[in-house]
Design an enzyme around this catalytic site. Structure first.
Site, short mmCIF file in Angstrom:
data_model
loop_
_atom_site.label_atom_id
_atom_site.label_comp_id
_atom_site.label_asym_id
_atom_site.label_seq_id
_atom_site.Cartn_x
_atom_site.Cartn_y
_atom_site.Cartn_z
N ASP A 49 17.09 -34.96 -12.35
CA ASP A 49 16.57 -35.16 -10.95
C ASP A 49 17.61 -35.94 -10.14
O ASP A 49 18.19 -37.18 -10.50
CB ASP A 49 15.24 -36.10 -11.02
CG ASP A 49 14.88 -36.49 -9.77
OD1 ASP A 49 14.85 -35.39 -8.86
OD2 ASP A 49 14.57 -37.78 -9.50
N LYS A 53 6.55 -36.43 -15.47
CA LYS A 53 7.44 -36.99 -14.36
C LYS A 53 7.89 -38.60 -14.68
O LYS A 53 7.24 -39.23 -15.54
CB LYS A 53 6.89 -36.76 -13.06
CG LYS A 53 7.18 -35.19 -12.78
CD LYS A 53 6.41 -34.85 -11.58
CE LYS A 53 7.39 -35.53 -10.28
NZ LYS A 53 8.44 -34.62 -10.18
N GLU A 67 11.11 -34.82 -16.65
CA GLU A 67 12.29 -35.05 -15.57
C GLU A 67 12.88 -36.58 -16.09
O GLU A 67 12.43 -37.31 -16.37
CB GLU A 67 11.41 -35.58 -14.35
CG GLU A 67 12.14 -35.84 -13.13
CD GLU A 67 11.48 -36.45 -12.06
OE1 GLU A 67 11.00 -35.57 -11.14
OE2 GLU A 67 10.78 -37.59 -12.13
N LYS A 113 5.58 -28.52 -3.35
CA LYS A 113 5.79 -29.12 -1.94
C LYS A 113 5.59 -28.29 -0.98
O LYS A 113 6.54 -27.72 -0.34
CB LYS A 113 7.20 -29.92 -1.68
CG LYS A 113 7.51 -30.93 -2.78
CD LYS A 113 8.93 -31.44 -2.60
CE LYS A 113 9.23 -32.68 -3.45
NZ LYS A 113 10.69 -33.08 -3.38
N ARG A 118 -1.70 -15.80 18.04
CA ARG A 118 -1.25 -16.81 17.86
C ARG A 118 -1.31 -17.29 16.28
O ARG A 118 -0.50 -17.63 15.61
CB ARG A 118 -1.78 -18.18 18.34
CG ARG A 118 -1.07 -19.48 18.28
CD ARG A 118 0.31 -19.47 18.70
NE ARG A 118 1.36 -19.29 17.87
CZ ARG A 118 2.57 -18.53 18.12
NH1 ARG A 118 3.05 -18.58 19.48
NH2 ARG A 118 3.56 -18.48 17.20
#
Length: 280
Positions: free
Chosen positions: A218, A167, A197, A135, A100
């Site tokens: 963005d 950001k 950004e 991410k 597995r």
């Protein structure tokens, strides 16, 4: 071909095996006699781009050094539906207890590589490059970014430590784009590029005037991105990100933007359908 460091694989796979097996494999220990041999075949139940074969191999080898895996494919190659990816042989108890974990890694990493290849193919013939994001699944970033590379994509920064990306929240805390860029310029060495950004053409102009090396556009529409390319006029590398899908990625690529970052490559790929069929 890109390679993962063996110690990285062993660390991650060991944790996965400990999580799954715990102190013992109750079912296998009740059924399989000591030193009983077995072999099996990995089958692609759908077309895919292979990634994670070496990771799967370590899952078996960490259970028993007698396990041997063989394949005529290498990571990054396309496998047709119904094809045998490879074979494994060794003690039946080791094959059953590692099955597995091996499949989890092989299915997920192949899913990332397959999705990445689809995005790369979709922008073929343009100047745009497909890259990933941060991410990723916690603890699996090395493996998942590796799968992006074998799928034909490129990696964005690996973490907060190896690249500057100012950001929205950094800008809010700093008090503006100019202030944020100035603070970074005072802190990092001259070899580090600064990316900012932005969410509007007005902010893009501010970033360009402040000397940003790269600008991340963005959640902009293709028409806005096209105008951003015109405004930048080569003064900064332009990256576009935010909700870009397979159906729309080529439209973005045709705007002239250099980089397209796609979080979906690692945060929501579909695991490929791969099975392991054992024989006594």
């Amino acid at each position: 071909m890109f390679r993962l460091h063996p110690e990285t694989i062993k660390r991650v796979v060991s944790q996965a095996l400990a999580e799954d097996c715990g102190e013992c494999d109750l079912t296998t220990e009740a059924i399989v006699r000591l030193n009983q041999p077995a072999s099996g075949e990995f089958l692609a139940k759908e077309a895919l781009v292979l990634a994670g074969w070496e990771v799967a191999a370590w899952a078996f080898q960490l259970r028993s050094s007698e396990c041997v895996l063989e394949s005529s494919y290498v990571d990054g190659q396309a496998v047709a539906k119904g094809e045998a990816i490879g074979r494994v042989r060794g003690p039946a108890s080791a094959l059953l207890s590692a099955e597995r974990v091996a499949l989890n890694f092989l299915q997920r990493l192949s899913g990332i590589a397959t999705l990445t290849r689809q995005y790369v193919d979709a922008v073929s013939g343009t100047a745009a490059v497909i890259v990933d994001t941060r991410k990723t699944t916690p603890g699996l970033r090395n493996l998942e970014k590796y799968a992006v590379r074998v799928g034909g994509g490129r990696n964005h920064r690996f973490g907060l430590f190896d690249g500057v990306l100012i950001k929205e929240n950094h800008i809010a805390v700093a008090g503006g784009i100019d202030q944020a860029i100035a603070s970074v310029r005072r802190s990092v060495d001259h070899l580090k590029k600064i990316e900012v950004e932005v969410t509007s053409l007005h902010e893009l102009q501010q970033a360009l005037d402040a000397g940003a090396d790269a600008v991340l556009l963005d959640n902009m529409k293709p028409d806005e991105v096209r105008e951003a390319v015109r405004l930048a006029a080569g003064r900064a590398v332009l990256e576009v990100s935010g909700g870009i899908q397979l159906e729309t990625v080529r439209e973005y690529a045709l705007t002239g933007v250099q980089i397209i970052s796609v979080g979906a490559l690692t945060h929501s790929p579909r695991a490929m359908d791969i099975s392991l069929e054992l024989q006594r």
